[in-house]
Design an enzyme around this catalytic site. Structure first.
Site, PDB file in Angstrom:
ATOM      1  N   ASN A   7       0.759  -0.975  -0.036  1.00  8.69           N
ATOM      2  CA  ASN A   7      -0.043  -0.063   0.086  1.00  8.69           C
ATOM      3  C   ASN A   7       0.850   1.229   0.036  1.00  8.69           C
ATOM      4  O   ASN A   7       1.509   1.326   0.969  1.00  8.69           O
ATOM      5  CB  ASN A   7      -0.847  -0.006   1.278  1.00  8.69           C
ATOM      6  CG  ASN A   7      -1.780   1.026   1.543  1.00  8.69           C
ATOM      7  OD1 ASN A   7      -1.817   1.930   0.631  1.00  8.69           O
ATOM      8  ND2 ASN A   7      -2.112   1.463   2.651  1.00  8.69           N
ATOM      9  N   TRP A   8       1.106   1.870  -0.991  1.00  5.83           N
ATOM     10  CA  TRP A   8       2.149   2.858  -1.410  1.00  5.83           C
ATOM     11  C   TRP A   8       1.351   4.126  -0.833  1.00  5.83           C
ATOM     12  O   TRP A   8       2.347   5.181  -0.536  1.00  5.83           O
ATOM     13  CB  TRP A   8       2.198   3.097  -2.712  1.00  5.83           C
ATOM     14  CG  TRP A   8       3.438   2.080  -3.108  1.00  5.83           C
ATOM     15  CD1 TRP A   8       4.111   1.213  -2.261  1.00  5.83           C
ATOM     16  CD2 TRP A   8       4.100   2.199  -4.484  1.00  5.83           C
ATOM     17  NE1 TRP A   8       4.838   0.541  -3.269  1.00  5.83           N
ATOM     18  CE2 TRP A   8       4.857   0.903  -4.531  1.00  5.83           C
ATOM     19  CE3 TRP A   8       3.950   2.736  -5.638  1.00  5.83           C
ATOM     20  CZ2 TRP A   8       5.566   0.518  -5.539  1.00  5.83           C
ATOM     21  CZ3 TRP A   8       4.461   2.265  -6.752  1.00  5.83           C
ATOM     22  CH2 TRP A   8       5.355   1.209  -6.742  1.00  5.83           C
ATOM     23  N   LYS A   9       0.072   4.506  -0.386  1.00  5.01           N
ATOM     24  CA  LYS A   9      -0.267   5.492   0.089  1.00  5.01           C
ATOM     25  C   LYS A   9       0.043   6.648  -0.646  1.00  5.01           C
ATOM     26  O   LYS A   9       0.055   6.551  -1.777  1.00  5.01           O
ATOM     27  CB  LYS A   9       0.135   5.606   1.554  1.00  5.01           C
ATOM     28  CG  LYS A   9       0.176   4.491   2.416  1.00  5.01           C
ATOM     29  CD  LYS A   9      -0.003   4.791   3.964  1.00  5.01           C
ATOM     30  CE  LYS A   9       0.141   3.256   4.689  1.00  5.01           C
ATOM     31  NZ  LYS A   9       0.202   3.428   6.165  1.00  5.01           N
ATOM     32  N   HIS A  55      -9.390   1.234   4.869  1.00  3.14           N
ATOM     33  CA  HIS A  55      -7.946   1.482   5.704  1.00  3.14           C
ATOM     34  C   HIS A  55      -8.329   2.590   6.776  1.00  3.14           C
ATOM     35  O   HIS A  55      -9.032   3.243   6.843  1.00  3.14           O
ATOM     36  CB  HIS A  55      -7.129   1.924   4.610  1.00  3.14           C
ATOM     37  CG  HIS A  55      -5.705   1.929   5.339  1.00  3.14           C
ATOM     38  ND1 HIS A  55      -5.113   2.732   6.024  1.00  3.14           N
ATOM     39  CD2 HIS A  55      -4.684   1.064   5.343  1.00  3.14           C
ATOM     40  CE1 HIS A  55      -4.120   2.694   6.502  1.00  3.14           C
ATOM     41  NE2 HIS A  55      -3.588   1.579   6.003  1.00  3.14           N
ATOM     42  N   GLY A  89       3.089  -1.102   4.370  1.00  4.91           N
ATOM     43  CA  GLY A  89       2.888   0.306   3.833  1.00  4.91           C
ATOM     44  C   GLY A  89       4.300   0.621   3.668  1.00  4.91           C
ATOM     45  O   GLY A  89       5.263   0.312   2.578  1.00  4.91           O
ATOM     46  N   GLY A  90       5.139   1.037   4.624  1.00  8.34           N
ATOM     47  CA  GLY A  90       6.632   1.417   4.452  1.00  8.34           C
ATOM     48  C   GLY A  90       7.373   0.818   3.921  1.00  8.34           C
ATOM     49  O   GLY A  90       8.285   1.303   2.907  1.00  8.34           O
ATOM     50  N   GLU A 114      -6.656   4.870   7.831  1.00  7.94           N
ATOM     51  CA  GLU A 114      -6.512   6.287   7.404  1.00  7.94           C
ATOM     52  C   GLU A 114      -7.682   6.887   6.841  1.00  7.94           C
ATOM     53  O   GLU A 114      -8.001   7.728   7.094  1.00  7.94           O
ATOM     54  CB  GLU A 114      -5.237   6.280   6.472  1.00  7.94           C
ATOM     55  CG  GLU A 114      -3.733   6.201   7.443  1.00  7.94           C
ATOM     56  CD  GLU A 114      -2.660   5.648   6.734  1.00  7.94           C
ATOM     57  OE1 GLU A 114      -2.817   5.512   5.594  1.00  7.94           O
ATOM     58  OE2 GLU A 114      -1.763   5.229   7.203  1.00  7.94           O
ATOM     59  N   GLY A 121       2.621   2.271  10.627  1.00  3.84           N
ATOM     60  CA  GLY A 121       3.660   3.176  10.516  1.00  3.84           C
ATOM     61  C   GLY A 121       4.273   3.755  11.823  1.00  3.84           C
ATOM     62  O   GLY A 121       5.023   4.964  11.950  1.00  3.84           O
ATOM     63  N   SER A 145       3.311  -2.171  10.271  1.00  2.00           N
ATOM     64  CA  SER A 145       4.864  -2.244  10.410  1.00  2.00           C
ATOM     65  C   SER A 145       5.477  -3.826  10.099  1.00  2.00           C
ATOM     66  O   SER A 145       6.226  -4.306  10.694  1.00  2.00           O
ATOM     67  CB  SER A 145       5.314  -1.946  11.879  1.00  2.00           C
ATOM     68  OG  SER A 145       5.015  -0.498  12.117  1.00  2.00           O
TER      69      SER A 145
HETATM   70  P1  PGA Z   1       2.795   0.329   7.542  1.00  2.00           P
HETATM   71  O1  PGA Z   1       1.405   0.486   7.047  1.00  2.00           O
HETATM   72  O2  PGA Z   1       3.491  -0.883   6.977  1.00  2.00           O
HETATM   73  O3  PGA Z   1       3.782   1.560   7.144  1.00  2.00           O
HETATM   74  O4  PGA Z   1       2.775   0.089   9.097  1.00  2.00           O
HETATM   75  C1  PGA Z   1       0.776  -0.454   6.916  1.00  2.00           C
HETATM   76  C2  PGA Z   1      -0.579  -0.028   6.307  1.00  2.00           C
HETATM   77  O5  PGA Z   1      -1.192   1.132   6.550  1.00  2.00           O
HETATM   78  O6  PGA Z   1      -1.486  -0.754   5.273  1.00  2.00           O
END
Ligand code: PGA
Length: 248
Positions: free
Chosen positions: A9-11, A94, A231-232, A96, A171, A210
């Site tokens: 998930n590149w956001k 998600h 994500g990251g 967010e 994150g 994470s």
């Molecule tokens: P993260 O994000 O791996 O940076 O914790 C995961 C996500 O929001 O899907």
């Protein structure tokens, strides 16, 4: 057994140059079919990512879509227009989206129905906040989000995936321990199997929060963790390559 997925998930990250570089430095060894490799860039980068991803057998997806089919909804992106670009899946609900844009379960359900009607796969995300976990409400919150976001949608392992993402682990560098995560995954499995005994067993439940090369093996070693929503670490070609290789 569900398939194994590594979903990036590149956001709201990566510019054109970074995307080019990402695919240029991705390890060609990840091409095999053992792991389902999915990546969701920003909407505008979908065509570029689609071109660059195909030789790695990576499916490209979106991070959101509209609940309505079309019409006067300024700023929205329809599931039908995503399908026209050969988008394979969409991430919905998600945390967010839930916290920053106040998306509620009913809206996530409506989006999921529209996405499925347009032949997109959906990843429905659920997860508790730290406050909810500390007050012992994890299962209650997760199962309520799941019940209400999934509604009367029929399970189909190719089209419907669930992601458990504890909000406090996204994150932050704090991962739920594999045991903590699997406890929730087992409850999610129970719910899915009650809904549909056959498809519920085959539905992939991804863990997110994470995830990185150093913890993926332990997470995937658990009975009901079938992949990761990342994500990251998915922004770095090296980490993404390692996650895919370690997931085999
Ligand atoms: P993260 O994000 O791996 O940076 O914790 C995961 C996500 O929001 O899907």
């Amino acid at each position: 057994m569900p398939k194994t997925f590594i979903v990036g998930n590149w956001k709201m990250n990566q510019n054109l140059e970074e995307i080019q570089r990402f695919f240029k430095t991705l390890d060609p060894a990840i091409q095999g079919p053992e792991v389902q490799k999915w990546i969701a860039p920003q909407f505008v980068h979908i065509p570029l990512a689609f071109d660059l991803a195909s030789s790695f057998q990576i499916m490209v997806g979106a991070q959101n879509c509209a609940s309505s089919e079309s019409g006067a909804y300024t700023g929205e992106v329809s599931a039908a227009s995503l399908k026209e670009l050969d988008v394979h899946f969409v991430i919905l609900g998600h945390s967010e989206r839930r916290s920053l844009y106040k998306e509620v379960d009913g809206e996530i359900l409506a989006k999921a129905k529209t996405a499925l009607k347009n032949d997109l796969a959906v990843i429905i995300c659920v997860g508790e906040t730290l406050e909810e976990r500390d007050s012992g409400k994890t299962m209650e919150v997760v199962l309520s989000q799941l019940k209400n976001s999934l509604g009367d949608i029929s399970l189909d392992p190719e089209k419907v995936l669930i992601a458990y993402e504890p909000v406090w682990a996204i994150g932050t560098g704090k991962t739920a321990s594999p045991e903590e995560a699997n406890e929730v995954h087992m409850e999610i499995r129970k719910f899915l199997v009650q809904k549909d005994a056959v498809q519920g067993e085959k539905t992939a439940i991804l863990y997110g929060g994470s995830v990185k090369p150093s913890n993926i093996k332990d997470l995937l070693g658990k009975s009901d963790i079938n992949g990761a929503l990342v994500g990251g670490a998915s922004l770095k070609a090296d980490d993404y390559s390692q996650l895919c290789t370690l997931a085999i």
